[in-house]
Design a protein around this motif. Structure first.
Motif, PDB file in Angstrom:
ATOM      1  N   SER A  53       0.842  -1.191   0.000  1.00  0.00           N
ATOM      2  CA  SER A  53       0.000   0.000   0.000  1.00  0.00           C
ATOM      3  C   SER A  53       0.882   1.247   0.000  1.00  0.00           C
ATOM      4  O   SER A  53       2.043   1.197   0.419  1.00  0.00           O
ATOM      5  CB  SER A  53      -0.908   0.005   1.224  1.00  0.00           C
ATOM      6  OG  SER A  53      -1.768  -1.111   1.205  1.00  0.00           O
ATOM      7  N   SER A  54       0.325   2.378  -0.465  1.00  0.00           N
ATOM      8  CA  SER A  54       1.124   3.605  -0.509  1.00  0.00           C
ATOM      9  C   SER A  54       0.264   4.814  -0.197  1.00  0.00           C
ATOM     10  O   SER A  54      -0.959   4.763  -0.276  1.00  0.00           O
ATOM     11  CB  SER A  54       1.783   3.772  -1.879  1.00  0.00           C
ATOM     12  OG  SER A  54       0.796   3.984  -2.867  1.00  0.00           O
ATOM     13  N   ASP A  55       0.942   5.916   0.160  1.00  0.00           N
ATOM     14  CA  ASP A  55       0.287   7.177   0.493  1.00  0.00           C
ATOM     15  C   ASP A  55       0.861   8.284  -0.379  1.00  0.00           C
ATOM     16  O   ASP A  55       2.025   8.240  -0.779  1.00  0.00           O
ATOM     17  CB  ASP A  55       0.521   7.535   1.958  1.00  0.00           C
ATOM     18  CG  ASP A  55      -0.118   6.526   2.885  1.00  0.00           C
ATOM     19  OD1 ASP A  55      -1.344   6.422   2.866  1.00  0.00           O
ATOM     20  OD2 ASP A  55       0.617   5.838   3.617  1.00  0.00           O
ATOM     21  N   TYR A  56       0.037   9.295  -0.643  1.00  0.00           N
ATOM     22  CA  TYR A  56       0.440  10.446  -1.441  1.00  0.00           C
ATOM     23  C   TYR A  56      -0.156  11.690  -0.793  1.00  0.00           C
ATOM     24  O   TYR A  56      -1.357  11.737  -0.506  1.00  0.00           O
ATOM     25  CB  TYR A  56      -0.084  10.291  -2.873  1.00  0.00           C
ATOM     26  CG  TYR A  56       0.130  11.485  -3.755  1.00  0.00           C
ATOM     27  CD1 TYR A  56       1.387  11.783  -4.268  1.00  0.00           C
ATOM     28  CD2 TYR A  56      -0.922  12.327  -4.088  1.00  0.00           C
ATOM     29  CE1 TYR A  56       1.585  12.885  -5.091  1.00  0.00           C
ATOM     30  CE2 TYR A  56      -0.738  13.424  -4.917  1.00  0.00           C
ATOM     31  CZ  TYR A  56       0.517  13.693  -5.412  1.00  0.00           C
ATOM     32  OH  TYR A  56       0.716  14.779  -6.223  1.00  0.00           O
ATOM     33  N   LEU A  57       0.677  12.681  -0.547  1.00  0.00           N
ATOM     34  CA  LEU A  57       0.242  13.926   0.074  1.00  0.00           C
ATOM     35  C   LEU A  57       0.814  15.088  -0.729  1.00  0.00           C
ATOM     36  O   LEU A  57       2.005  15.094  -1.059  1.00  0.00           O
ATOM     37  CB  LEU A  57       0.723  14.002   1.525  1.00  0.00           C
ATOM     38  CG  LEU A  57       0.381  15.261   2.309  1.00  0.00           C
ATOM     39  CD1 LEU A  57      -1.127  15.383   2.487  1.00  0.00           C
ATOM     40  CD2 LEU A  57       1.067  15.239   3.661  1.00  0.00           C
ATOM     41  N   THR A  58      -0.029  16.061  -1.041  1.00  0.00           N
ATOM     42  CA  THR A  58       0.431  17.226  -1.789  1.00  0.00           C
ATOM     43  C   THR A  58      -0.321  18.474  -1.326  1.00  0.00           C
ATOM     44  O   THR A  58      -1.409  18.374  -0.764  1.00  0.00           O
ATOM     45  CB  THR A  58       0.246  17.022  -3.313  1.00  0.00           C
ATOM     46  OG1 THR A  58       0.850  18.099  -4.013  1.00  0.00           O
ATOM     47  CG2 THR A  58      -1.217  16.957  -3.679  1.00  0.00           C
ATOM     48  N   ALA A  59       0.280  19.620  -1.570  1.00  0.00           N
ATOM     49  CA  ALA A  59      -0.361  20.907  -1.270  1.00  0.00           C
ATOM     50  C   ALA A  59       0.097  21.912  -2.320  1.00  0.00           C
ATOM     51  O   ALA A  59       1.214  21.834  -2.830  1.00  0.00           O
ATOM     52  CB  ALA A  59       0.022  21.383   0.125  1.00  0.00           C
ATOM     53  N   TRP A  60      -0.791  22.833  -2.660  1.00  0.00           N
ATOM     54  CA  TRP A  60      -0.424  23.867  -3.608  1.00  0.00           C
ATOM     55  C   TRP A  60      -1.232  25.123  -3.380  1.00  0.00           C
ATOM     56  O   TRP A  60      -2.232  25.116  -2.679  1.00  0.00           O
ATOM     57  CB  TRP A  60      -0.533  23.383  -5.049  1.00  0.00           C
ATOM     58  CG  TRP A  60      -1.897  23.034  -5.551  1.00  0.00           C
ATOM     59  CD1 TRP A  60      -2.776  23.837  -6.198  1.00  0.00           C
ATOM     60  CD2 TRP A  60      -2.573  21.772  -5.433  1.00  0.00           C
ATOM     61  NE1 TRP A  60      -3.933  23.170  -6.506  1.00  0.00           N
ATOM     62  CE2 TRP A  60      -3.822  21.892  -6.047  1.00  0.00           C
ATOM     63  CE3 TRP A  60      -2.221  20.551  -4.870  1.00  0.00           C
ATOM     64  CZ2 TRP A  60      -4.725  20.846  -6.123  1.00  0.00           C
ATOM     65  CZ3 TRP A  60      -3.133  19.503  -4.943  1.00  0.00           C
ATOM     66  CH2 TRP A  60      -4.358  19.658  -5.560  1.00  0.00           C
ATOM     67  N   ILE A  61      -0.766  26.205  -3.987  1.00  0.00           N
ATOM     68  CA  ILE A  61      -1.432  27.503  -3.926  1.00  0.00           C
ATOM     69  C   ILE A  61      -2.003  27.801  -5.307  1.00  0.00           C
ATOM     70  O   ILE A  61      -1.299  27.638  -6.313  1.00  0.00           O
ATOM     71  CB  ILE A  61      -0.459  28.620  -3.503  1.00  0.00           C
ATOM     72  CG1 ILE A  61       0.130  28.310  -2.127  1.00  0.00           C
ATOM     73  CG2 ILE A  61      -1.162  29.963  -3.492  1.00  0.00           C
ATOM     74  CD1 ILE A  61       1.248  29.250  -1.724  1.00  0.00           C
ATOM     75  N   ASN A  62      -3.229  28.239  -5.345  1.00  0.00           N
ATOM     76  CA  ASN A  62      -3.893  28.551  -6.608  1.00  0.00           C
ATOM     77  C   ASN A  62      -4.126  30.062  -6.684  1.00  0.00           C
ATOM     78  O   ASN A  62      -4.779  30.627  -5.830  1.00  0.00           O
ATOM     79  CB  ASN A  62      -5.226  27.790  -6.668  1.00  0.00           C
ATOM     80  CG  ASN A  62      -5.866  27.880  -8.025  1.00  0.00           C
ATOM     81  OD1 ASN A  62      -5.202  28.123  -9.017  1.00  0.00           O
ATOM     82  ND2 ASN A  62      -7.178  27.681  -8.053  1.00  0.00           N
ATOM     83  N   PHE A  63      -3.544  30.696  -7.718  1.00  0.00           N
ATOM     84  CA  PHE A  63      -3.740  32.117  -7.962  1.00  0.00           C
ATOM     85  C   PHE A  63      -4.600  32.271  -9.214  1.00  0.00           C
ATOM     86  O   PHE A  63      -4.266  31.739 -10.260  1.00  0.00           O
ATOM     87  CB  PHE A  63      -2.406  32.836  -8.220  1.00  0.00           C
ATOM     88  CG  PHE A  63      -1.471  32.807  -7.059  1.00  0.00           C
ATOM     89  CD1 PHE A  63      -1.678  33.604  -5.945  1.00  0.00           C
ATOM     90  CD2 PHE A  63      -0.366  31.975  -7.074  1.00  0.00           C
ATOM     91  CE1 PHE A  63      -0.810  33.574  -4.891  1.00  0.00           C
ATOM     92  CE2 PHE A  63       0.522  31.936  -6.036  1.00  0.00           C
ATOM     93  CZ  PHE A  63       0.293  32.732  -4.927  1.00  0.00           C
ATOM     94  N   ARG A  64      -5.705  33.005  -9.105  1.00  0.00           N
ATOM     95  CA  ARG A  64      -6.556  33.272 -10.264  1.00  0.00           C
ATOM     96  C   ARG A  64      -6.339  34.723 -10.695  1.00  0.00           C
ATOM     97  O   ARG A  64      -6.295  35.619  -9.870  1.00  0.00           O
ATOM     98  CB  ARG A  64      -8.025  33.042  -9.902  1.00  0.00           C
ATOM     99  CG  ARG A  64      -8.332  31.576  -9.705  1.00  0.00           C
ATOM    100  CD  ARG A  64      -9.785  31.334  -9.380  1.00  0.00           C
ATOM    101  NE  ARG A  64     -10.215  31.640  -8.031  1.00  0.00           N
ATOM    102  CZ  ARG A  64      -9.894  30.962  -6.952  1.00  0.00           C
ATOM    103  NH1 ARG A  64      -9.067  29.958  -7.023  1.00  0.00           N
ATOM    104  NH2 ARG A  64     -10.365  31.293  -5.778  1.00  0.00           N
ATOM    105  N   PHE A  65      -6.231  34.930 -11.990  1.00  0.00           N
ATOM    106  CA  PHE A  65      -6.036  36.295 -12.489  1.00  0.00           C
ATOM    107  C   PHE A  65      -6.899  36.551 -13.692  1.00  0.00           C
ATOM    108  O   PHE A  65      -7.505  35.681 -14.252  1.00  0.00           O
ATOM    109  CB  PHE A  65      -4.570  36.562 -12.832  1.00  0.00           C
ATOM    110  CG  PHE A  65      -3.956  35.563 -13.751  1.00  0.00           C
ATOM    111  CD1 PHE A  65      -3.991  35.763 -15.116  1.00  0.00           C
ATOM    112  CD2 PHE A  65      -3.364  34.396 -13.248  1.00  0.00           C
ATOM    113  CE1 PHE A  65      -3.413  34.846 -15.967  1.00  0.00           C
ATOM    114  CE2 PHE A  65      -2.787  33.483 -14.097  1.00  0.00           C
ATOM    115  CZ  PHE A  65      -2.815  33.704 -15.457  1.00  0.00           C
TER     116      PHE A  65
END
Length: 65
Positions: A53-65
């Motif tokens: 089994s495996s795990d995946y974790l991510t985070a990001w910032i979303n800028f709308r223009f």
């Protein structure tokens, strides 16, 4: 049925199950923070091929223009 996974040949159809959780936080009208976690529970096909089994974790910032 014979399926190829990596270098091994295993029989089976069930690869596994995936659970996902995603969170979004709006910092401003044009900026948001997103985090996502996924967990793959290895099924018989992956386990027979030597995978776990495996795990995946991510985070990001979303800028709308």
């Amino acid at each position: 049925m014979i399926s190829g996974v990596g270098r091994w040949l295993t029989s089976g159809r069930r690869v596994g199950e995936v659970w996902r959780v995603q969170a979004v936080h709006c910092v401003s009208p044009r900026t948001s923070l997103i985090a996502r976690y996924e967990h793959l529970t290895a099924g018989p096909l992956l386990k027979d091929a030597g995978y776990a089994s495996s795990d995946y974790l991510t985070a990001w910032i979303n800028f709308r223009f």
